[in-house]
Motif scaffolding. Structure first.
Motif, PDB file in Angstrom:
ATOM      1  N   PRO A   8       0.925  -1.171  -0.015  1.00 50.06           N
ATOM      2  CA  PRO A   8       0.233   0.162  -0.114  1.00 50.06           C
ATOM      3  C   PRO A   8       0.815   1.508  -0.169  1.00 50.06           C
ATOM      4  O   PRO A   8       2.377   1.399   0.495  1.00 50.06           O
ATOM      5  CB  PRO A   8      -0.490  -0.444   0.985  1.00 50.06           C
ATOM      6  CG  PRO A   8       0.180  -0.676   2.239  1.00 50.06           C
ATOM      7  CD  PRO A   8       0.680  -1.894   1.105  1.00 50.06           C
ATOM      8  N   VAL A  10       1.504   4.555   1.872  1.00 55.01           N
ATOM      9  CA  VAL A  10       1.588   5.089   3.076  1.00 55.01           C
ATOM     10  C   VAL A  10       1.851   6.592   3.007  1.00 55.01           C
ATOM     11  O   VAL A  10       2.661   6.912   3.019  1.00 55.01           O
ATOM     12  CB  VAL A  10       2.005   3.976   4.096  1.00 55.01           C
ATOM     13  CG1 VAL A  10       1.931   4.451   5.678  1.00 55.01           C
ATOM     14  CG2 VAL A  10       1.477   2.803   4.303  1.00 55.01           C
ATOM     15  N   ASN A  11       0.636   7.040   3.939  1.00 56.31           N
ATOM     16  CA  ASN A  11       0.932   8.604   4.396  1.00 56.31           C
ATOM     17  C   ASN A  11       2.055   8.568   5.611  1.00 56.31           C
ATOM     18  O   ASN A  11       1.129   8.759   6.644  1.00 56.31           O
ATOM     19  CB  ASN A  11       0.091   9.071   4.576  1.00 56.31           C
ATOM     20  CG  ASN A  11      -0.014   9.711   3.354  1.00 56.31           C
ATOM     21  OD1 ASN A  11      -0.190   9.766   2.018  1.00 56.31           O
ATOM     22  ND2 ASN A  11      -1.544   9.978   2.591  1.00 56.31           N
ATOM     23  N   GLY A  12       3.496   8.062   6.031  1.00 57.31           N
ATOM     24  CA  GLY A  12       4.260   8.013   6.916  1.00 57.31           C
ATOM     25  C   GLY A  12       4.772  10.021   7.293  1.00 57.31           C
ATOM     26  O   GLY A  12       3.200  10.668   7.180  1.00 57.31           O
ATOM     27  N   TYR A  13       5.305   9.677   8.308  1.00 54.61           N
ATOM     28  CA  TYR A  13       6.132  11.443   8.542  1.00 54.61           C
ATOM     29  C   TYR A  13       6.530  11.278   8.226  1.00 54.61           C
ATOM     30  O   TYR A  13       7.487  10.888   7.538  1.00 54.61           O
ATOM     31  CB  TYR A  13       6.399  10.776  10.394  1.00 54.61           C
ATOM     32  CG  TYR A  13       5.357  10.436  11.557  1.00 54.61           C
ATOM     33  CD1 TYR A  13       4.521  11.273  11.995  1.00 54.61           C
ATOM     34  CD2 TYR A  13       4.793   8.888  11.437  1.00 54.61           C
ATOM     35  CE1 TYR A  13       3.246  10.915  12.584  1.00 54.61           C
ATOM     36  CE2 TYR A  13       4.259   8.636  12.932  1.00 54.61           C
ATOM     37  CZ  TYR A  13       3.344   9.940  13.154  1.00 54.61           C
ATOM     38  OH  TYR A  13       2.069   9.131  13.438  1.00 54.61           O
ATOM     39  N   SER A  17      10.097  16.256  10.025  1.00 57.13           N
ATOM     40  CA  SER A  17       9.323  15.820  10.988  1.00 57.13           C
ATOM     41  C   SER A  17       9.732  15.465  12.127  1.00 57.13           C
ATOM     42  O   SER A  17       9.338  14.797  13.522  1.00 57.13           O
ATOM     43  CB  SER A  17       7.486  15.763  11.285  1.00 57.13           C
ATOM     44  OG  SER A  17       7.142  14.871  10.184  1.00 57.13           O
ATOM     45  N   VAL A  18       9.815  13.919  11.665  1.00 61.37           N
ATOM     46  CA  VAL A  18      10.419  12.704  12.444  1.00 61.37           C
ATOM     47  C   VAL A  18      11.878  13.621  13.250  1.00 61.37           C
ATOM     48  O   VAL A  18      12.048  13.280  14.455  1.00 61.37           O
ATOM     49  CB  VAL A  18      11.213  11.903  11.984  1.00 61.37           C
ATOM     50  CG1 VAL A  18      11.893  11.094  12.932  1.00 61.37           C
ATOM     51  CG2 VAL A  18       9.575  10.544  11.451  1.00 61.37           C
ATOM     52  N   VAL A  20      12.996  16.765  13.964  1.00 59.72           N
ATOM     53  CA  VAL A  20      12.352  17.845  14.465  1.00 59.72           C
ATOM     54  C   VAL A  20      12.380  17.821  15.902  1.00 59.72           C
ATOM     55  O   VAL A  20      11.909  18.068  17.136  1.00 59.72           O
ATOM     56  CB  VAL A  20      11.031  19.429  13.808  1.00 59.72           C
ATOM     57  CG1 VAL A  20      10.270  19.677  14.514  1.00 59.72           C
ATOM     58  CG2 VAL A  20      11.640  19.935  12.809  1.00 59.72           C
ATOM     59  N   SER A  21      10.920  16.840  16.298  1.00 55.24           N
ATOM     60  CA  SER A  21      10.792  15.746  17.100  1.00 55.24           C
ATOM     61  C   SER A  21      11.547  15.282  18.231  1.00 55.24           C
ATOM     62  O   SER A  21      11.684  15.052  19.254  1.00 55.24           O
ATOM     63  CB  SER A  21       9.541  14.979  17.100  1.00 55.24           C
ATOM     64  OG  SER A  21       8.705  15.431  16.187  1.00 55.24           O
ATOM     65  N   VAL A  24      13.753  18.380  19.376  1.00 54.28           N
ATOM     66  CA  VAL A  24      12.499  18.878  20.832  1.00 54.28           C
ATOM     67  C   VAL A  24      12.911  17.641  22.445  1.00 54.28           C
ATOM     68  O   VAL A  24      13.121  18.175  23.123  1.00 54.28           O
ATOM     69  CB  VAL A  24      11.260  18.844  20.188  1.00 54.28           C
ATOM     70  CG1 VAL A  24      10.483  19.515  21.541  1.00 54.28           C
ATOM     71  CG2 VAL A  24      11.248  19.968  19.438  1.00 54.28           C
ATOM     72  N   GLY A  25      12.725  16.362  21.415  1.00 57.15           N
ATOM     73  CA  GLY A  25      12.640  15.412  22.833  1.00 57.15           C
ATOM     74  C   GLY A  25      14.060  15.673  23.971  1.00 57.15           C
ATOM     75  O   GLY A  25      13.856  15.312  25.230  1.00 57.15           O
ATOM     76  N   LEU A  26      15.225  15.245  22.794  1.00 59.49           N
ATOM     77  CA  LEU A  26      16.434  15.329  23.352  1.00 59.49           C
ATOM     78  C   LEU A  26      17.118  16.732  23.656  1.00 59.49           C
ATOM     79  O   LEU A  26      17.796  16.671  25.615  1.00 59.49           O
ATOM     80  CB  LEU A  26      17.630  14.474  22.340  1.00 59.49           C
ATOM     81  CG  LEU A  26      17.475  13.723  21.870  1.00 59.49           C
ATOM     82  CD1 LEU A  26      18.278  13.591  20.084  1.00 59.49           C
ATOM     83  CD2 LEU A  26      18.296  12.449  22.789  1.00 59.49           C
ATOM     84  N   VAL A  28      14.375  18.023  25.736  1.00 62.30           N
ATOM     85  CA  VAL A  28      13.679  18.783  27.050  1.00 62.30           C
ATOM     86  C   VAL A  28      14.495  17.502  27.541  1.00 62.30           C
ATOM     87  O   VAL A  28      14.263  18.083  29.027  1.00 62.30           O
ATOM     88  CB  VAL A  28      12.254  17.921  26.233  1.00 62.30           C
ATOM     89  CG1 VAL A  28      11.526  17.829  27.577  1.00 62.30           C
ATOM     90  CG2 VAL A  28      11.165  19.164  25.859  1.00 62.30           C
ATOM     91  N   ALA A  29      14.607  16.342  27.747  1.00 63.16           N
ATOM     92  CA  ALA A  29      14.950  15.153  28.443  1.00 63.16           C
ATOM     93  C   ALA A  29      16.387  16.025  29.092  1.00 63.16           C
ATOM     94  O   ALA A  29      16.640  15.818  29.827  1.00 63.16           O
ATOM     95  CB  ALA A  29      15.339  14.530  28.146  1.00 63.16           C
TER      96      ALA A  29
END
Lengths: 136, 348
Positions: A8, A10-13, A17-18, A20-21, A24-26, A28-29
């Motif tokens: 199929p 698939v509209n993934g990420y 955006s992955v 940037v996220s 941001v995650g690292l 904030v941690a």
């Protein structure tokens, strides 16, 4: 067997955006680590939690008692949540366990040939290796 | 044809799921080696004693903060993530699926509801993104992980806690709160492992969480053929399923009951609210039960790794199939289900 054209769309990420996220995650941690750890090492020995296996423990502090009723209530609340949700999770385990038994009964027994099956379809599962696709 | 459950996870989601699982398992092993110290003393010793365990717990805790913030950010900034919000909200179909599951168990329904999703039948588009159990997992785990991360950071930061609460005893209530909160997730994860490991058609592990949707075909037969059943009757049961699922099911139940009982006595830390020397009943049965619960978690860790091995094998098979024009016949199957031969036939 599957041809790759059957796969199929698939509209993934998106990569951006992955990325940037992840940043941001690292970040904030790292901030959380900075806040929790701090640089005042003197405080580290304060309120030190020591498992009783190596002596110490926090029991002696507990003797003084918890003077904040709200915290006491919170703990009682979590106890209740543990028991109620635990009972519910057990119910879900039993429902699934029983449903799996019924589903298993609908399947062919190990080694059962296609001709013995209710809905024979011309396959030869007895020679299958779990990968399927042994037809001609 | 058989109408197998369809992949729904993207590649990012499968990787996130594996990393989160590994992180949470390590947090469980370290956290409950402390809380259930009476029963899991060996685990604490194995992981380097008090300092080793707390160090691992903190490192993985920071890892959890990074993973949770990563996921929240990704859901907010990506259109894929935002479009999923409506799909995780509870719907009437979820209640119907729960009721139909009970009816299915009692023999009053022939199939499980599409919203139960595991071998639900129907085409990929008709099957919801999340089953009713999946939605429950998302909601409970999201709330739990948020509260656990906040309370964990507060416990870590003594100065932060001291600023909020003036007595050490009050501050220590947070340790209790933190440990008791995690018990819900601990029990939920045990069920999660049972649910996705012991389904007879997917045994020993459901691959949908490990093999991305982009690599799984949405149908396995003639385009003209409308699926009217799940096709489960065409699959062969694994010879070991009955024995293993019975043993593992019993272990899951004993594990859940034991940690639940243990949580009543061992409040947060080896110290209960009412002081009791030893921190709870050093019952041999409870010790065995809680240890069995840890074995269930260990099995979950192994199955998670096995799921990733299956993904790599499936990727390699797809690569092999791409090179020659003719497909060689195979299914993205786990060992439990043996797909029918006409799946392959219909493709030719």
């Amino acid at each position: 067997m599957t041809n790759t054209e059957d796969l199929p769309e698939v509209n993934g990420y998106s990569r951006v955006s992955v990325l940037v996220s992840a940043v941001v995650g690292l970040a904030v941690a790292a901030l959380a680590l900075f806040w929790a750890q701090g640089f005042r090492l003197g405080y580290e020995s304060l309120y030190r939690v020591n498992p009783s296996v190596e002596g110490g423990g926090i029991g002696s502090d507990w003797v003084f008692g918890n003077t904040i009723p709200a915290l006491d209530f919170l703990i009682a609340l979590i106890h209740a949540a543990d028991v109620i949700l635990g009972a519910f999770i057990l119910v879900m385990v039993f429902i699934h366990w029983a449903a799996f038994q019924r589903l298993a009964d609908q399947m062919r027994e190990p080694g059962e040939s296609a001709s013995e099956a209710v809905a024979a379809d011309g396959g030869s599962p007895t020679h299958s290796d779990g990968q399927g696709g042994d037809s001609t | 044809m058989s109408n197998l459950d369809h992949g729904k996870f993207t590649r990012v989601t499968t990787l996130f799921h594996s990393l989160l699982g590994l992180d949470v398992f390590l947090l469980f092993f370290t956290g409950y080696a402390i809380m259930f110290n009476d029963e899991l003393w060996w685990m604490l010793t194995l992981m380097g004693g008090a300092s080793g365990v707390t160090a691992i717990h903190r490192i993985t805790g920071i890892g959890l903060v990074a993973l949770v913030i990563f996921w929240i950010t990704l859901q907010l900034i990506s259109s894929t993530g935002r479009s999923n919000f409506s799909k995780i909200l509870p719907a009437k179909g979820d209640i119907d699926a729960f009721i139909q599951d009970i009816q299915f168990v009692l023999g009053r329904a022939d199939e499980r509801h599409p919203s139960a999703r595991q071998f639900a039948g129907y085409k990929a588009d008709e099957v919801p993104l999340l089953s009713y159990i999946g939605k429950g997992v998302v909601f409970i785990f999201s709330i739990e992980l948020t509260l656990l991360a906040i309370s964990g950071l507060l416990i870590w930061s003594k100065t932060g806690l001291a600023a909020m609460f003036q007595t050490k005893a009050a501050a220590m209530a947070f340790v209790t709160f933190h440990g008791l909160l995690g018990v819900i997730m601990l029990m939920g994860v045990m069920f999660h492992i049972f649910e996705h490991g012991m389904h007879p058609a997917f045994y020993p592990v459901e691959t949908k969480a490990f093999i991305p949707r982009s690599m799984v075909p949405e149908h396995h037969g003639d385009d003209d053929e409308e699926p009217d059943t799940t096709g489960i009757e065409r699959l062969s049961l694994s010879p070991s399923w009955r024995t293993v699922s019975t043993i593992f099911g019993a272990m899951t139940v004993i594990g859940i009951v034991s940690v639940l009982i243990g949580s009543i006595f061992d409040e947060g830390y080896p110290v209960p609210r009412e002081l009791a020397i030893g921190g709870g009943p050093a019952s041999i049965l409870l010790t065995i039960g809680i240890n069995l619960g840890m074995v269930v978690l260990g099995v979950g860790l192994v199955l998670s790794m096995y799921g990733n091995v299956l993904r790599i094998r499936w990727e390699q098979q797809l690569e092999r199939d791409e090179r020659p024009a003719a497909a060689d016949g195979g299914e993205p199957q786990t060992d439990g289900g043996q797909p029918e031969a006409d799946d392959a036939e219909s493709e030719h």
